[in-house]
Design a protein around this motif. Structure first.
Motif, PDB file in Angstrom:
ATOM      1  N   ILE A 183     -13.665  26.742 -67.996  1.00  0.00           N
ATOM      2  CA  ILE A 183     -12.868  25.673 -68.613  1.00  0.00           C
ATOM      3  C   ILE A 183     -11.391  25.938 -68.318  1.00  0.00           C
ATOM      4  N   HIS A 184     -10.736  24.962 -67.699  1.00  0.00           N
ATOM      5  CA  HIS A 184      -9.319  25.154 -67.362  1.00  0.00           C
ATOM      6  C   HIS A 184      -8.522  23.921 -67.773  1.00  0.00           C
ATOM      7  N   ARG A 185      -7.326  24.132 -68.281  1.00  0.00           N
ATOM      8  CA  ARG A 185      -6.560  23.019 -68.867  1.00  0.00           C
ATOM      9  C   ARG A 185      -5.936  22.078 -67.843  1.00  0.00           C
ATOM     10  N   ARG A 186      -5.811  22.537 -66.591  1.00  0.00           N
ATOM     11  CA  ARG A 186      -5.201  21.671 -65.562  1.00  0.00           C
ATOM     12  C   ARG A 186      -6.256  21.261 -64.530  1.00  0.00           C
ATOM     13  N   ASP A 187      -5.812  20.541 -63.506  1.00  0.00           N
ATOM     14  CA  ASP A 187      -6.778  20.107 -62.477  1.00  0.00           C
ATOM     15  C   ASP A 187      -6.768  21.040 -61.272  1.00  0.00           C
ATOM     16  N   ASP A 246      -9.933  44.091 -55.141  1.00  0.00           N
ATOM     17  CA  ASP A 246     -10.000  43.973 -53.683  1.00  0.00           C
ATOM     18  C   ASP A 246      -8.643  44.017 -53.023  1.00  0.00           C
ATOM     19  N   ASN A 247      -7.592  44.197 -53.842  1.00  0.00           N
ATOM     20  CA  ASN A 247      -6.263  44.147 -53.223  1.00  0.00           C
ATOM     21  C   ASN A 247      -5.466  45.423 -53.430  1.00  0.00           C
ATOM     22  N   PHE A 248      -6.160  46.512 -53.713  1.00  0.00           N
ATOM     23  CA  PHE A 248      -5.459  47.798 -53.794  1.00  0.00           C
ATOM     24  C   PHE A 248      -5.647  48.474 -52.436  1.00  0.00           C
ATOM     25  N   PHE A 283      -6.604  25.374 -60.114  1.00  0.00           N
ATOM     26  CA  PHE A 283      -6.596  26.764 -60.567  1.00  0.00           C
ATOM     27  C   PHE A 283      -5.297  27.443 -60.149  1.00  0.00           C
ATOM     28  N   ARG A 284      -4.861  28.366 -60.976  1.00  0.00           N
ATOM     29  CA  ARG A 284      -3.698  29.184 -60.647  1.00  0.00           C
ATOM     30  C   ARG A 284      -4.125  30.365 -59.766  1.00  0.00           C
ATOM     31  N   GLY A 285      -5.366  30.780 -59.911  1.00  0.00           N
ATOM     32  CA  GLY A 285      -5.861  31.972 -59.199  1.00  0.00           C
ATOM     33  C   GLY A 285      -6.069  31.727 -57.711  1.00  0.00           C
ATOM     34  N   GLY A 318      -9.615  29.627 -68.836  1.00  0.00           N
ATOM     35  CA  GLY A 318      -8.458  30.110 -68.072  1.00  0.00           C
ATOM     36  C   GLY A 318      -8.594  29.681 -66.625  1.00  0.00           C
ATOM     37  N   GLY A 319      -7.479  29.750 -65.904  1.00  0.00           N
ATOM     38  CA  GLY A 319      -7.512  29.313 -64.505  1.00  0.00           C
ATOM     39  C   GLY A 319      -6.876  30.302 -63.559  1.00  0.00           C
ATOM     40  N   GLY A 320      -6.555  31.493 -64.043  1.00  0.00           N
ATOM     41  CA  GLY A 320      -5.938  32.522 -63.199  1.00  0.00           C
ATOM     42  C   GLY A 320      -6.998  33.422 -62.569  1.00  0.00           C
ATOM     43  N   ASN A 321      -6.532  34.462 -61.899  1.00  0.00           N
ATOM     44  CA  ASN A 321      -7.474  35.356 -61.215  1.00  0.00           C
ATOM     45  C   ASN A 321      -8.438  36.046 -62.174  1.00  0.00           C
ATOM     46  N   THR A 322      -7.971  36.347 -63.376  1.00  0.00           N
ATOM     47  CA  THR A 322      -8.865  37.009 -64.333  1.00  0.00           C
ATOM     48  C   THR A 322     -10.026  36.079 -64.676  1.00  0.00           C
ATOM     49  N   ALA A 323      -9.707  34.819 -64.972  1.00  0.00           N
ATOM     50  CA  ALA A 323     -10.764  33.858 -65.335  1.00  0.00           C
ATOM     51  C   ALA A 323     -11.736  33.662 -64.168  1.00  0.00           C
ATOM     52  N   LEU A 324     -11.199  33.529 -62.962  1.00  0.00           N
ATOM     53  CA  LEU A 324     -12.066  33.289 -61.800  1.00  0.00           C
ATOM     54  C   LEU A 324     -12.961  34.501 -61.558  1.00  0.00           C
ATOM     55  N   GLN A 325     -12.378  35.681 -61.651  1.00  0.00           N
ATOM     56  CA  GLN A 325     -13.181  36.901 -61.442  1.00  0.00           C
ATOM     57  C   GLN A 325     -14.213  37.076 -62.543  1.00  0.00           C
ATOM     58  N   ASP A 326     -13.811  36.789 -63.778  1.00  0.00           N
ATOM     59  CA  ASP A 326     -14.748  36.922 -64.902  1.00  0.00           C
ATOM     60  C   ASP A 326     -15.930  35.967 -64.714  1.00  0.00           C
ATOM     61  N   ARG A 347       3.902  40.640 -60.708  1.00  0.00           N
ATOM     62  CA  ARG A 347       3.142  41.601 -61.528  1.00  0.00           C
ATOM     63  C   ARG A 347       1.772  41.798 -60.908  1.00  0.00           C
ATOM     64  N   GLN A 348       1.632  42.861 -60.206  1.00  0.00           N
ATOM     65  CA  GLN A 348       0.391  43.215 -59.533  1.00  0.00           C
ATOM     66  C   GLN A 348       0.157  44.700 -59.743  1.00  0.00           C
ATOM     67  N   LEU A 349      -1.090  45.110 -59.460  1.00  0.00           N
ATOM     68  CA  LEU A 349      -1.428  46.529 -59.533  1.00  0.00           C
ATOM     69  C   LEU A 349      -0.477  47.347 -58.642  1.00  0.00           C
ATOM     70  N   ALA A 384      -9.593  34.213 -70.965  1.00  0.00           N
ATOM     71  CA  ALA A 384      -8.802  34.838 -69.895  1.00  0.00           C
ATOM     72  C   ALA A 384      -7.603  33.950 -69.624  1.00  0.00           C
ATOM     73  N   VAL A 385      -6.775  33.795 -70.655  1.00  0.00           N
ATOM     74  CA  VAL A 385      -5.651  32.848 -70.555  1.00  0.00           C
ATOM     75  C   VAL A 385      -4.306  33.566 -70.403  1.00  0.00           C
ATOM     76  N   GLY A 386      -4.349  34.731 -69.801  1.00  0.00           N
ATOM     77  CA  GLY A 386      -3.094  35.393 -69.475  1.00  0.00           C
ATOM     78  C   GLY A 386      -2.743  36.528 -70.416  1.00  0.00           C
TER      79      GLY A 386
HETATM   80  P1  NAP Z   1      -2.462  34.190 -65.379  1.00  0.00           P
HETATM   81  O1  NAP Z   1      -2.414  34.271 -63.901  1.00  0.00           O
HETATM   82  O2  NAP Z   1      -1.195  34.095 -66.141  1.00  0.00           O
HETATM   83  O3  NAP Z   1      -3.398  32.947 -65.737  1.00  0.00           O
HETATM   84  C1  NAP Z   1      -3.551  32.539 -67.066  1.00  0.00           C
HETATM   85  C2  NAP Z   1      -4.354  31.238 -67.060  1.00  0.00           C
HETATM   86  O4  NAP Z   1      -4.604  30.860 -68.405  1.00  0.00           O
HETATM   87  C3  NAP Z   1      -3.620  30.097 -66.383  1.00  0.00           C
HETATM   88  O5  NAP Z   1      -4.512  29.381 -65.588  1.00  0.00           O
HETATM   89  C4  NAP Z   1      -3.115  29.262 -67.556  1.00  0.00           C
HETATM   90  O6  NAP Z   1      -3.093  27.890 -67.290  1.00  0.00           O
HETATM   91  C5  NAP Z   1      -4.165  29.519 -68.605  1.00  0.00           C
HETATM   92  N1  NAP Z   1      -3.638  29.410 -69.969  1.00  0.00           N
HETATM   93  C6  NAP Z   1      -2.546  30.023 -70.505  1.00  0.00           C
HETATM   94  N2  NAP Z   1      -2.399  29.707 -71.796  1.00  0.00           N
HETATM   95  C7  NAP Z   1      -3.424  28.852 -72.082  1.00  0.00           C
HETATM   96  C8  NAP Z   1      -3.805  28.168 -73.252  1.00  0.00           C
HETATM   97  N3  NAP Z   1      -3.134  28.297 -74.407  1.00  0.00           N
HETATM   98  N4  NAP Z   1      -4.898  27.374 -73.191  1.00  0.00           N
HETATM   99  C9  NAP Z   1      -5.594  27.241 -72.049  1.00  0.00           C
HETATM  100  N5  NAP Z   1      -5.279  27.884 -70.903  1.00  0.00           N
HETATM  101  C10 NAP Z   1      -4.196  28.673 -70.926  1.00  0.00           C
HETATM  102  O7  NAP Z   1      -3.239  35.450 -66.038  1.00  0.00           O
HETATM  103  P2  NAP Z   1      -4.394  36.370 -65.446  1.00  0.00           P
HETATM  104  O8  NAP Z   1      -5.456  35.559 -64.827  1.00  0.00           O
HETATM  105  O9  NAP Z   1      -4.762  37.287 -66.563  1.00  0.00           O
HETATM  106  O10 NAP Z   1      -3.684  37.214 -64.314  1.00  0.00           O
HETATM  107  C11 NAP Z   1      -2.509  37.988 -64.627  1.00  0.00           C
HETATM  108  C12 NAP Z   1      -1.973  38.635 -63.335  1.00  0.00           C
HETATM  109  O11 NAP Z   1      -2.881  39.642 -62.899  1.00  0.00           O
HETATM  110  C13 NAP Z   1      -1.852  37.634 -62.197  1.00  0.00           C
HETATM  111  O12 NAP Z   1      -0.729  37.961 -61.418  1.00  0.00           O
HETATM  112  C14 NAP Z   1      -3.119  37.860 -61.412  1.00  0.00           C
HETATM  113  O13 NAP Z   1      -3.019  37.492 -60.049  1.00  0.00           O
HETATM  114  C15 NAP Z   1      -3.318  39.352 -61.584  1.00  0.00           C
HETATM  115  N6  NAP Z   1      -4.737  39.710 -61.458  1.00  0.00           N
HETATM  116  C16 NAP Z   1      -5.132  40.332 -60.332  1.00  0.00           C
HETATM  117  C17 NAP Z   1      -6.460  40.685 -60.184  1.00  0.00           C
HETATM  118  C18 NAP Z   1      -6.918  41.391 -58.959  1.00  0.00           C
HETATM  119  O14 NAP Z   1      -8.064  41.504 -58.670  1.00  0.00           O
HETATM  120  N7  NAP Z   1      -6.022  41.922 -58.191  1.00  0.00           N
HETATM  121  C19 NAP Z   1      -7.406  40.381 -61.160  1.00  0.00           C
HETATM  122  C20 NAP Z   1      -6.969  39.732 -62.303  1.00  0.00           C
HETATM  123  C21 NAP Z   1      -5.629  39.403 -62.436  1.00  0.00           C
HETATM  124  P3  NAP Z   1      -2.016  27.252 -66.278  1.00  0.00           P
HETATM  125  O15 NAP Z   1      -2.488  27.615 -64.911  1.00  0.00           O
HETATM  126  O16 NAP Z   1      -2.095  25.808 -66.602  1.00  0.00           O
HETATM  127  O17 NAP Z   1      -0.695  27.858 -66.644  1.00  0.00           O
END
Ligand code: NAP
Length: 301
Positions: free
Chosen positions: A169-173, A49-51, A175-177, A147-155, A279-281, A232-234
């Motif tokens: 399931i997210h390790r903190r309280d 949704d952000n391209f 979300f990063r997303g 995971g707690g990032g955008n990938t996890a939330l979207q998934d 790091r974005q598209l 979806a942990v990054g």
């Molecule tokens: P991310 O933003 O790096 O998030 C990774 C998540 O996994 C974080 O919440 C992190 O927790 C957690 N995590 C990392 N290692 C872990 C472990 N060992 N155990 C448990 N949890 C762990 O990665 P991403 O969601 O893949 O996104 C990557 C980039 O792509 C981001 O910039 C994102 O915005 C972008 N993205 C964009 C779109 C889009 O639609 N435009 C879609 C997907 C992704 P903590 O928060 O505690 O660090």
């Protein structure tokens, strides 16, 4: 004699394909080498949704369109894994299939998924890294996303349309997303969020049947029955084989400035594997164009 190209691009994600488009429009001969499937990480995103200009497009369709645009302009794409890069004049690229040479090289290797490091994670059926690819196998079943990032939330959102129950399931309280995605999840009746929680073990003999969870605040252990776990942990930068030629920064990324030029003349780094803030598209595409323009200038020196 190895086949020679003006520019070889390693990686067929948004950065690499954008570089190919720019290089072809400057009439350079271009080979794109991709080890898996075109599109990189974005190809497994259910909805983008952000391209700019293409709201709501699926990652797979965006990947297809980028590929069609690059190949329509005359870029050649081969599905080969790059094993070795050699600097020199010309530069040499060795793949699992053959050897090529080029005047300039753009490395756009992108990122790959990080694993949780759990026992049997790589082989137990039921563990997946791609909700779009594997979600349909879990129709009507209970699954978890970690995971707690955008990938996890979207998934989690995507899977909530297919599965009976989704536990995020997210390790903190927190979300990063993006908050907009977290809010959308809260509206889904079949999604439960377990915060301050990590996966301690995968349960099941032949296939995944559940997870052992640990609360990171209380230390309390519990079990959750699920048929699928979507991790979806990054991401981690995919720098091999460029790392044999170039230094890495402390995060494992390949240092290069905004022009994408590295310390080696004629070798450029574009996209998520480059040292950068965002790091974005869109920034991957921006890198692809900058690297291609710099490579074109290098070739005309
Ligand atoms: P991310 O933003 O790096 O998030 C990774 C998540 O996994 C974080 O919440 C992190 O927790 C957690 N995590 C990392 N290692 C872990 C472990 N060992 N155990 C448990 N949890 C762990 O990665 P991403 O969601 O893949 O996104 C990557 C980039 O792509 C981001 O910039 C994102 O915005 C972008 N993205 C964009 C779109 C889009 O639609 N435009 C879609 C997907 C992704 P903590 O928060 O505690 O660090």
């Amino acid at each position: 004699m190895p086949e020679h190209f003006d520019i070889i691009i390693v990686g067929g994600g948004p950065a690499g394909l954008t570089a190919a488009i720019y290089a072809r429009r400057a009439n350079k001969s271009v080979l794109v080498l991709e080890k898996a499937a075109v599109g990189g990480q974005i190809a497994s995103s259910p909805r983008v949704d952000n391209f700019p200009g293409l709201p709501g497009i699926s990652g797979a369709e965006l990947a297809d369109r980028l590929f069609e645009q690059a190949s329509g302009l005359g870029a050649r794409l081969e599905l080969e894994e790059v094993l070795e890069l050699r600097d020199g004049s010309p530069k040499t690229v060795v793949t699992d299939y053959g050897t090529y040479t080029c005047g300039a090289l753009i490395y756009a290797g992108g990122m790959t998924h990080r694993s949780l490091g759990l026992a049997r994670e790589a082989e137990l059926p039921g563990v997946s890294y791609c909700a779009v690819c594997d979600g349909a196998f879990y129709q009507g079943k209970d699954v978890a996303v970690v995971g707690g990032g955008n990938t996890a939330l979207q998934d989690a959102l995507y899977l909530s349309d297919l599965c009976r129950q989704v536990t995020l399931i997210h390790r903190r309280d927190q979300f990063r997303g993006d908050p907009i995605l977290a809010e959308a999840l809260r509206q889904r009746p079949n999604v439960t969020c377990l915060l301050n929680t990590v996966v301690d073990a995968l349960l099941g003999e032949e296939v995944l049947t559940g997870l052992r969870l640990r609360n990171t605040v209380t230390g309390e252990l519990s079990e959750l029955a699920v048929s699928g776990l979507f991790q979806a942990v990054g991401q981690l930068p995919q720098t091999a084989p460029a790392a044999a030629l170039l230094p890495l920064d402390e995060g494992g990324f390949l240092p290069a400035g905004e022009s994408c030029a590295t310390s080696l003349p004629g070798i450029f780094v574009a996209g998520d594997c480059r040292t950068k803030e965002i790091r974005q598209l869109t920034t991957a595409c921006a890198d692809g164009s900058a690297a291609a323009l710099a490579a074109i200038q290098y070739l005309s020196r």
